[in-house]
Structure formats: C-alpha cells, structure tokens
Design a protein around this motif. Sequence first.
Motif, PDB file in Angstrom:
ATOM      1  N   ILE A  23       0.831  -1.213   0.000  1.00  0.00           N
ATOM      2  CA  ILE A  23       0.000   0.000   0.000  1.00  0.00           C
ATOM      3  C   ILE A  23       0.860   1.256   0.000  1.00  0.00           C
ATOM      4  N   PRO A  24       1.885   1.349   0.861  1.00  0.00           N
ATOM      5  CA  PRO A  24       2.739   2.553   0.778  1.00  0.00           C
ATOM      6  C   PRO A  24       3.378   2.716  -0.581  1.00  0.00           C
ATOM      7  N   ASP A  25       3.723   1.598  -1.217  1.00  0.00           N
ATOM      8  CA  ASP A  25       4.337   1.695  -2.537  1.00  0.00           C
ATOM      9  C   ASP A  25       3.359   2.255  -3.558  1.00  0.00           C
ATOM     10  N   LEU A  26       2.043   1.783  -3.497  1.00  0.00           N
ATOM     11  CA  LEU A  26       1.034   2.311  -4.431  1.00  0.00           C
ATOM     12  C   LEU A  26       0.773   3.785  -4.190  1.00  0.00           C
ATOM     13  N   ILE A  27       0.713   4.172  -2.897  1.00  0.00           N
ATOM     14  CA  ILE A  27       0.474   5.581  -2.583  1.00  0.00           C
ATOM     15  C   ILE A  27       1.621   6.439  -3.070  1.00  0.00           C
ATOM     16  N   ALA A  28       2.806   5.905  -2.958  1.00  0.00           N
ATOM     17  CA  ALA A  28       3.969   6.691  -3.406  1.00  0.00           C
ATOM     18  C   ALA A  28       3.979   6.895  -4.907  1.00  0.00           C
ATOM     19  N   ARG A  29       3.400   5.930  -5.661  1.00  0.00           N
ATOM     20  CA  ARG A  29       3.404   6.052  -7.116  1.00  0.00           C
ATOM     21  C   ARG A  29       2.313   6.987  -7.636  1.00  0.00           C
ATOM     22  N   ILE A  30       1.249   7.289  -6.838  1.00  0.00           N
ATOM     23  CA  ILE A  30       0.180   8.185  -7.302  1.00  0.00           C
ATOM     24  C   ILE A  30       0.690   9.624  -7.234  1.00  0.00           C
ATOM     25  N   TRP A  32      -0.464  12.443  -6.701  1.00  0.00           N
ATOM     26  CA  TRP A  32      -1.393  13.375  -6.063  1.00  0.00           C
ATOM     27  C   TRP A  32      -0.843  13.764  -4.714  1.00  0.00           C
ATOM     28  N   PRO A  33      -1.177  14.927  -4.267  1.00  0.00           N
ATOM     29  CA  PRO A  33      -0.752  15.300  -2.898  1.00  0.00           C
ATOM     30  C   PRO A  33      -1.492  14.468  -1.861  1.00  0.00           C
ATOM     31  N   ARG A  34      -0.914  14.419  -0.664  1.00  0.00           N
ATOM     32  CA  ARG A  34      -1.484  13.575   0.383  1.00  0.00           C
ATOM     33  C   ARG A  34      -2.875  14.030   0.796  1.00  0.00           C
ATOM     34  N   TRP A  35      -3.153  15.325   0.818  1.00  0.00           N
ATOM     35  CA  TRP A  35      -4.481  15.792   1.230  1.00  0.00           C
ATOM     36  C   TRP A  35      -5.566  15.392   0.229  1.00  0.00           C
ATOM     37  N   VAL A  40     -10.373  11.852  -1.169  1.00  0.00           N
ATOM     38  CA  VAL A  40     -11.020  10.829  -2.005  1.00  0.00           C
ATOM     39  C   VAL A  40     -11.387   9.605  -1.181  1.00  0.00           C
ATOM     40  N   ALA A  41     -10.471   9.191  -0.297  1.00  0.00           N
ATOM     41  CA  ALA A  41     -10.760   8.025   0.536  1.00  0.00           C
ATOM     42  C   ALA A  41     -11.941   8.278   1.471  1.00  0.00           C
ATOM     43  N   ALA A  42     -12.005   9.480   2.052  1.00  0.00           N
ATOM     44  CA  ALA A  42     -13.124   9.800   2.951  1.00  0.00           C
ATOM     45  C   ALA A  42     -14.449   9.832   2.192  1.00  0.00           C
ATOM     46  N   ALA A  43     -14.463  10.401   0.983  1.00  0.00           N
ATOM     47  CA  ALA A  43     -15.692  10.442   0.187  1.00  0.00           C
ATOM     48  C   ALA A  43     -16.162   9.043  -0.195  1.00  0.00           C
ATOM     49  N   ALA A  44     -15.247   8.170  -0.588  1.00  0.00           N
ATOM     50  CA  ALA A  44     -15.621   6.791  -0.926  1.00  0.00           C
ATOM     51  C   ALA A  44     -16.183   6.064   0.279  1.00  0.00           C
ATOM     52  N   GLY A  45     -15.565   6.297   1.457  1.00  0.00           N
ATOM     53  CA  GLY A  45     -16.087   5.654   2.662  1.00  0.00           C
ATOM     54  C   GLY A  45     -17.484   6.120   3.007  1.00  0.00           C
TER      55      GLY A  45
END
Length: 389
Positions: A23-30, A32-35, A40-45
């Motif tokens: 997961i950290p590896d996938l996040i690092a490849r996107i 997009w900024p962290r905020w 997006v994650a909060a809206a999907a939840g």
Amino acid sequence: MGRPTGPYRTPAPVGTTAEPGLIPDLIARIPWPRWALITVAAAAGVLIVSCLLCVLCRCCHRHRRKKPRDKVAVGLGSARSSITTHLVQPEVGNVESNPGGPQQWGRLQLSLQYDSGSQQIKVGLKQAVDLRARGPGDTADPYACVSLSTQPGHRYETKAHRGTLNPVFHETCCFRVPPAELPQTTLQVRLLDSRCFSQHEPLGELSLPLGAIDLRHVLELWHQLGPPGTTKAEQTGELCFSLQYVPGSGRLTVVVLEARGLSPGLAEPYVKVQLMLNQRKWKRRKTSARKSTTTPYFNEAFTFLVPFSQIQSVDLVLAVWARGPRLRTEPVGKVVLGTRASGQPLQHWADMLAHARRPVTQWHRLQPPREVDQALALQPRLHLPLPGS
C-alpha cells in the motif's frame, strides 16, 4: 576510505528479504498530494456507508409492511372514498343471512316493477351471493340471463364479472307484458359461468311466477337459487370467433373458428360476417360451406378497414346460415357485437378495444335472427314469389 555521506545508503546485505509495503508503494506512485488522497478516501467511505444504510432501511421497511397485511383484515365498509357502492363487491357480513338453512346454490337479489301504462315489467338485477363454483378452482366469472316463459326468443344478458362468487350486477332490463298475460308468465333467471374456450357452465336458476306476486308496488327481495336445469346452451347453437383491432391502421380482423350444437336437420352451414355503420349495411363477407356436420370448423379470417373515429358507430353481426328441411338457405342464429350490444357480446367487444393489437377469442350463444334484427332495427327483406308458384 570513510563512509559515504549524503543521500547514498549502504546496500542491504546479500540474502536478506527487506521489501517495501504494497500500500505505501502504491500511494507513493500516485502523483497526487497527500491531502487529495485523504479526501477521495473519505468520500468513498461515506458513499459506501450510505449505500449500506439505504439497503438496510429498505429491508426493514419491507419486513414491517408484510406483517399487517397478513394479520389485519380490511373491510370495504370502513373505506371512505368517492367510489359508489355498485362498483365494489359487498362484504359477507353485510349480506343478510338466509333463515331457511344452509345455502347450496346461492341467492339472488332483484327488484320488480310493473308499469300498467306502458305494459312493461322492469326487472332490476342487484347482486348474487354464495354461488357455487362448478369448474376447477374456487371462483367463477358469473353473468345472468333473464327471460320470460311467454317470450322464449327475447332474453337479456348482463356482463360477466371476473373472478368472484358474489357478483354485483346493478343492471335493469324491461319486457313488454300485457296485463292479461301476467298470470301465465314466469320470470326465469339463469346464472352461468362464462368460459372463453368451452361451454358456459350453469351456476343456478330462479323461476318466479308473476301471477303470485303483487306488482302494484316496487318489490326488492332476496330469492334462493335452485339447482341448474337440464337446458344446455348447445340447443340453440354456439359460435367461436376471435376479434383483433389495430387503432393505428384501423384494421379489424375477424377469425371465424368453429360452431357447435347446430340442429342435425341442417346442411351445409356457413357464416356471414357483416359490418353495419350507423344502422346501415356497410361491408359483408362469408365463409365457405361445410357439409354433413353439426360442428363445422372454418378457421377463416376476414379483415375490414374501420377508422378509429368510426369504431364506436359500428355493429358487427355474425350469422350462421344453413340449408333447412325445405331446401332453402335460412339464418340459424346471429350474434351482434358493438356498443349497442349487451351481455357477453358487449364484454367481448370491450375486451377487444382494451387489448389493442391482440386477438381475443370467445364462444357466443346464437340468438334468434328475428330478435337480433329487431334490436338492430333491420327490416326483413321482401321475398318475391317465383314464377309459377
């Protein structure tokens, strides 16, 4: 040499399995900024939780609605609306019980009124209760047939009521009876179960001598129905045909299928199909004749062009003709359909208009030709004597 400084790191020793997390590896490849990722994650939840709550609420609502329907009996008498009482079936508790004992064939409520000025007796068919279904299942499609013993060729049929043993008719018919014939006249009411592809089953009968009734006042009474008699519909003959109407193109298709119950003394029967517009003869077709049979099978189709603006002004007449004992071709019986018809023919016509572009098939009892001609205001043709006769 000294240790390297700066961004360089010492490589991992050989034989180790140090790998970064997925997961950290996938996040690092996107890119997009962290905020943005957190938003997006909060809206999907929130969306997933909302969908789950909606499904849960819907299931609970269905479960709550099923319980009252199974346990609570709703009566028509408690409903308050603008619907008149003759459009709904009566409650069993509101119908008077018969003090004479158990009911076998049901009861019929009717009214009688005699007008000495016009010499007409008015028969009002109100309702019937507790009829007995004679076919498969616990229901029927009943209708009533009213006639007088002194006028066997004149009868009145109500429309059929689908799927009930407690039909509400609220229909009225009139018969002309001179005062001198009242003591010898018997009112006959037959209740039958309408069948589309087989013989109409009798449900019960009522014979009421008019000479034993005081007709100086309007009477409205309940009468016990007796067992069905031995009179069969085949004695007058029956005709089966289908109707189909397409409003867009104005195509009226009549398929003459078969006839049955004709007299054995008739020969070469055939069917005439006639359209009348505004009580005038318009179009006519006929089938081919069938020899040596009382149950001829035709299966012949005829198509007429009737615009939708004229469909309410059209009368459809089907007549069975045959050669009788006097070697003359005469009409055996007729059936008239249209807005001026009554009983089963009117119901068949209404079903055809209600189910456009779909063929509707029914059996019909043949009526006496003179009775149909009088209802349509047709004048009999003048038969000229042959030379030398």
